[in-house]
Design an enzyme around this catalytic site. Structure first.
Site, mmCIF file in Angstrom:
data_model
loop_
_atom_site.group_PDB
_atom_site.id
_atom_site.type_symbol
_atom_site.label_atom_id
_atom_site.label_comp_id
_atom_site.label_asym_id
_atom_site.label_seq_id
_atom_site.Cartn_x
_atom_site.Cartn_y
_atom_site.Cartn_z
ATOM 1 N N ASP A 1 29.498 44.192 80.675
ATOM 2 C CA ASP A 1 28.509 44.295 79.370
ATOM 3 C C ASP A 1 27.646 45.789 79.375
ATOM 4 O O ASP A 1 27.217 46.026 80.766
ATOM 5 C CB ASP A 1 27.986 43.030 79.044
ATOM 6 C CG ASP A 1 27.408 42.985 77.758
ATOM 7 O OD1 ASP A 1 27.834 43.756 76.924
ATOM 8 O OD2 ASP A 1 26.302 42.391 77.427
ATOM 9 N N ASN B 1 34.597 39.456 69.611
ATOM 10 C CA ASN B 1 34.562 41.116 69.356
ATOM 11 C C ASN B 1 34.969 41.636 68.242
ATOM 12 O O ASN B 1 34.885 42.646 67.611
ATOM 13 C CB ASN B 1 34.903 41.650 70.812
ATOM 14 C CG ASN B 1 34.080 41.439 71.866
ATOM 15 O OD1 ASN B 1 34.503 41.566 72.834
ATOM 16 N ND2 ASN B 1 32.668 41.605 71.462
HETATM 17 C C1 IPE Z 1 31.236 39.755 75.942
HETATM 18 O O1 IPE Z 1 30.238 40.749 75.756
HETATM 19 C C2 IPE Z 1 32.568 40.313 76.015
HETATM 20 C C3 IPE Z 1 33.059 41.165 76.672
HETATM 21 C C4 IPE Z 1 32.461 41.909 77.751
HETATM 22 C C5 IPE Z 1 34.275 41.431 76.413
HETATM 23 P P1 IPE Z 1 29.610 40.959 74.265
HETATM 24 O O2 IPE Z 1 28.499 42.238 74.408
HETATM 25 O O3 IPE Z 1 30.617 40.877 73.249
HETATM 26 O O4 IPE Z 1 28.787 39.535 74.412
HETATM 27 P P2 IPE Z 1 27.584 39.053 73.429
HETATM 28 O O5 IPE Z 1 28.089 39.182 72.006
HETATM 29 O O6 IPE Z 1 26.201 40.117 73.397
HETATM 30 O O7 IPE Z 1 27.064 37.629 73.954
HETATM 31 C C1 IPE Z 2 30.935 45.505 76.730
HETATM 32 O O1 IPE Z 2 29.977 46.473 76.380
HETATM 33 C C2 IPE Z 2 32.236 46.060 76.216
HETATM 34 C C3 IPE Z 2 32.884 45.151 75.194
HETATM 35 C C4 IPE Z 2 32.180 43.879 74.865
HETATM 36 C C5 IPE Z 2 34.206 45.467 74.759
HETATM 37 P P1 IPE Z 2 29.117 46.282 74.909
HETATM 38 O O2 IPE Z 2 29.927 47.157 73.834
HETATM 39 O O3 IPE Z 2 28.947 45.115 74.516
HETATM 40 O O4 IPE Z 2 27.996 47.133 75.288
HETATM 41 P P2 IPE Z 2 26.544 46.601 74.773
HETATM 42 O O5 IPE Z 2 25.997 44.979 74.912
HETATM 43 O O6 IPE Z 2 26.447 46.790 73.185
HETATM 44 O O7 IPE Z 2 25.389 47.637 75.336
HETATM 45 MG MG MG Z 3 27.517 43.522 74.773
#
Ligand code: IPE
Ligand code: IPE
Ligand code: MG
Length: 256
Positions: free
Chosen positions: A26, A74
């Site tokens: 993340d 997602n």
């Molecule tokens: C969790 O990350 C899913 C992945 C890393 C694929 P998110 O960034 O989507 O999680 P939330 O929504 O902040 O909990």
């Molecule tokens: C994790 O990074 C990747 C996926 C969930 C695919 P994020 O895209 O959630 O990054 P933040 O949380 O917005 O910084």
């Molecule tokens: Mg995220």
């Protein structure tokens, strides 16, 4: 069928190096935003961190590495970002499988992949087939994965296989369900890592994280590397995994 110890049925063995590491990658978006770049630049950079982490885990003797790449939630993101993530997945499969093959790494993908485009599904099937005999480490990519989806599909599969369980629910044991979980081929994760500062599970491996050691770091995923992995493993090595027992019992059961 899973041959691994369920942490709630028996106490699993202990090693200083976790057998199974599961990571929520993340912070890609925030990494990019902090650099005034579009969010997708963070996802592209994140692929490099995946490469480094896979290599570092294999070198350290981790047997199973599971990476959460795309959650069932997602899809709620802007269509543009979702489509870039899918394209990145396709290009990573096209480019990286040869290296996985060279390094003896088996690739598996878990999640509801029927939702993906045919081209992506085809690449996943090819990559899984091509690396199927590799034994050094199993890399699992969780894509369109959700812990609740997994438990639901496992219940449905168990009832399909043994319809009599519906009439005798008292016979519906842990193993009847666990053997149908998408990752029944792996032991439960020993170490869970989440980068990006958030302290939540976000519908990852809900069933299997029952006794996993949790490690959270503020580092954004694109900055994660072998040194960051080592810090997580060092933290893991200091944990006392009691699995419901007392410290004295743990000490008595630990050789040396
Ligand atoms: C969790 O990350 C899913 C992945 C890393 C694929 P998110 O960034 O989507 O999680 P939330 O929504 O902040 O909990
Ligand atoms: C994790 O990074 C990747 C996926 C969930 C695919 P994020 O895209 O959630 O990054 P933040 O949380 O917005 O910084
Ligand atoms: Mg995220």
């Amino acid at each position: 069928m899973s041959t691994f110890t369920s942490s709630t049925v028996a106490v699993p063995g202990y090693r200083a190096i976790p057998r199974h590491v599961a990571i929520i990658m993340d912070g890609n978006g925030r990494w990019a935003t902090a650099r005034r770049l579009p969010r997708v630049a963070g996802h592209a950079k994140g692929v490099e961190a995946v490469r480094a982490t896979v290599e570092a885990c294999a070198r350290r003797g981790v047997e199973f590495l599971t990476l959460f790449a795309f959650s069932s939630e997602n899809w709620r993101r802007p269509a543009e970002e979702v489509s870039v993530l899918m394209r990145l997945f396709v290009s990573a499969l096209e480019r990286e499988v040869t290296q996985l093959q060279k390094n003896g790494i088996r690739l598996r993908v878990v999640g509801e992949i029927s939702a993906f485009e045919p081209r992506l599904r085809e690449l996943i099937a090819q990559a899984e087939l091509r690396t199927a005999a590799n034994q050094r480490m199993t890399l699992t990519i969780a894509a369109n994965y959700g812990g609740r989806w997994d438990i639901m599909q496992a219940v449905q599969a168990a009832l399909r296989e043994q319809p009599e369980l519906a009439r005798h629910p008292e016979l519906f044991g842990e193993q009847a369900l666990a053997k149908h979980l998408a990752m029944a081929y792996a032991p439960e994760p020993d170490l869970f890592i989440r980068t990006g500062g958030e302290q939540r599970i976000s519908n990852f491996l809900l069933w299997q994280l029952a006794y996993t050691e949790l490690y959270f770091t503020d580092a954004w995923w694109p900055d994660f590397d072998a040194a960051a992995l080592d810090r997580a493993i060092e933290s893991y090595a200091t944990r006392e995994r009691r699995f419901g027992r007392t410290s004295a019992q743990v000490a008595a059961a630990t050789p040396g």
